[in-house]
Design a protein around this motif. Structure first.
Motif, mmCIF file in Angstrom:
data_model
loop_
_atom_site.group_PDB
_atom_site.id
_atom_site.type_symbol
_atom_site.label_atom_id
_atom_site.label_comp_id
_atom_site.label_asym_id
_atom_site.label_seq_id
_atom_site.Cartn_x
_atom_site.Cartn_y
_atom_site.Cartn_z
ATOM 1 N N GLU A 215 0.916 -34.446 -8.138
ATOM 2 C CA GLU A 215 0.737 -34.210 -9.546
ATOM 3 C C GLU A 215 -0.697 -33.619 -9.954
ATOM 4 O O GLU A 215 -0.776 -33.154 -10.967
ATOM 5 N N PRO A 237 6.704 -29.871 -1.019
ATOM 6 C CA PRO A 237 6.741 -30.503 -2.318
ATOM 7 C C PRO A 237 6.038 -31.658 -2.481
ATOM 8 O O PRO A 237 5.539 -32.025 -3.571
ATOM 9 N N HIS A 241 2.828 -30.095 -6.929
ATOM 10 C CA HIS A 241 4.040 -30.182 -7.942
ATOM 11 C C HIS A 241 3.554 -29.066 -8.826
ATOM 12 O O HIS A 241 4.505 -28.767 -9.956
ATOM 13 N N LYS A 242 2.726 -28.327 -8.985
ATOM 14 C CA LYS A 242 2.184 -27.505 -9.891
ATOM 15 C C LYS A 242 1.874 -26.113 -9.246
ATOM 16 O O LYS A 242 0.908 -25.986 -8.412
#
Length: 265
Positions: A215, A237, A241-242
């Motif tokens: 995150e 992944p 996450h961005k």
């Protein structure tokens, strides 16, 4: 029977009239006398080439000496320092087939070659251990504007204090090049290079401890750099996450061709 007779007469009349209806109507004499436009085109002036009002930079992108200014560091990664990307260069110009697709010349498209990769690191004054960060492909193009944005938005508490790792590719572009190999290959090779070689080099040089929380990890790129940003998260992944992936080269530009991903990005 009567209806069939009337239909036949109507069809005959229409066919007889068709040649007359097909004749073009001659334009009026005044129309033929007018010159074509734009021949020649109008001269370019400020009045016909500028759309107002004047463009104003977003306030976030303008340097503000009243807020804490992050540091920008720079170093070079050499091809001989990398086990994952030891370096290639295009051996010759790419050829195209009759349909416009690139094809490999008989002697091959690439050969081993050396590169020097510049890495720029933005470190905010408010940085803390386990800092969130963003990896930016083609980093040289983004350094100045992103540093101002980070300074202003971190000071306004609109973003957490985060590190930017703005990294250039190994050079050139598209098939047969080091940049093409890194950015346009559809695999986890580039993501692994960032994780195993790039981030450790930054940490060693500048003492930055990066977060492992996906995150707090982001990646950004445009064109082929957008494809690279996408694959970094797609294949891992648990790392990112961005993703900011814009104007992407989502086409079949991967080289060498991988049977697992025959259509490239």
């Amino acid at each position: 029977m009567r209806h069939r007779k009337y239909a036949l007469l109507l069809t005959t009349a229409l066919l007889a009239a068709a040649p007359a209806l097909a004749q073009p109507v001659p334009p009026p004499a005044s129309a033929t006398a007018q010159p074509k436009f734009p021949t020649p085109p109008p001269a370019v002036t400020a009045e016909n080439s500028i759309i107002g009002p004047d463009y104003a930079n977003a306030t976030e992108s303008v340097a503000n000496p009243a807020v804490p200014q992050g540091d920008i560091r720079e170093f070079i990664i050499y091809s001989e320092d990398s086990k994952i990307y030891p370096g290639i260069v295009r051996a010759q110009e790419m050829q195209r087939d009759a349909r416009g697709n690139y094809v490999a010349p008989p002697g091959g498209l690439s050969k081993p070659g050396r590169y020097e990769r510049h890495v720029y690191v933005y470190i905010p004054k408010q940085v803390a251990p386990n800092a969130p960060f963003m990896v930016v492909q083609d980093g040289r193009s983004y350094v100045k504007r992103m540093a101002n944005i980070m300074d202003n938005m971190i000071a306004a508490k609109r973003l957490p204090p985060m590190v930017l790792v703005l990294v250039d590719s190994g050079g050139s572009d598209a098939q047969g090049s080091e940049r093409g190999l890194e950015y346009d290959s559809i695999s986890d090779r580039y993501s692994n290079w960032v994780e195993q070689e790039l981030l450790p080099a930054v940490s060693q040089k500048y003492g930055v401890a990066f977060t492992t929380d996906p995150e707090g990890r982001a990646t950004l790129g445009g064109s082929s750099g957008a494809a690279a940003a996408f694959t970094m998260a797609w294949f891992h992944p648990e790392r990112y996450h961005k993703v900011l992936s814009y104007s992407g080269t989502f086409v079949n530009q991967a080289w060498p061709v991988d049977p697992k991903t025959p259509r490239g990005a």
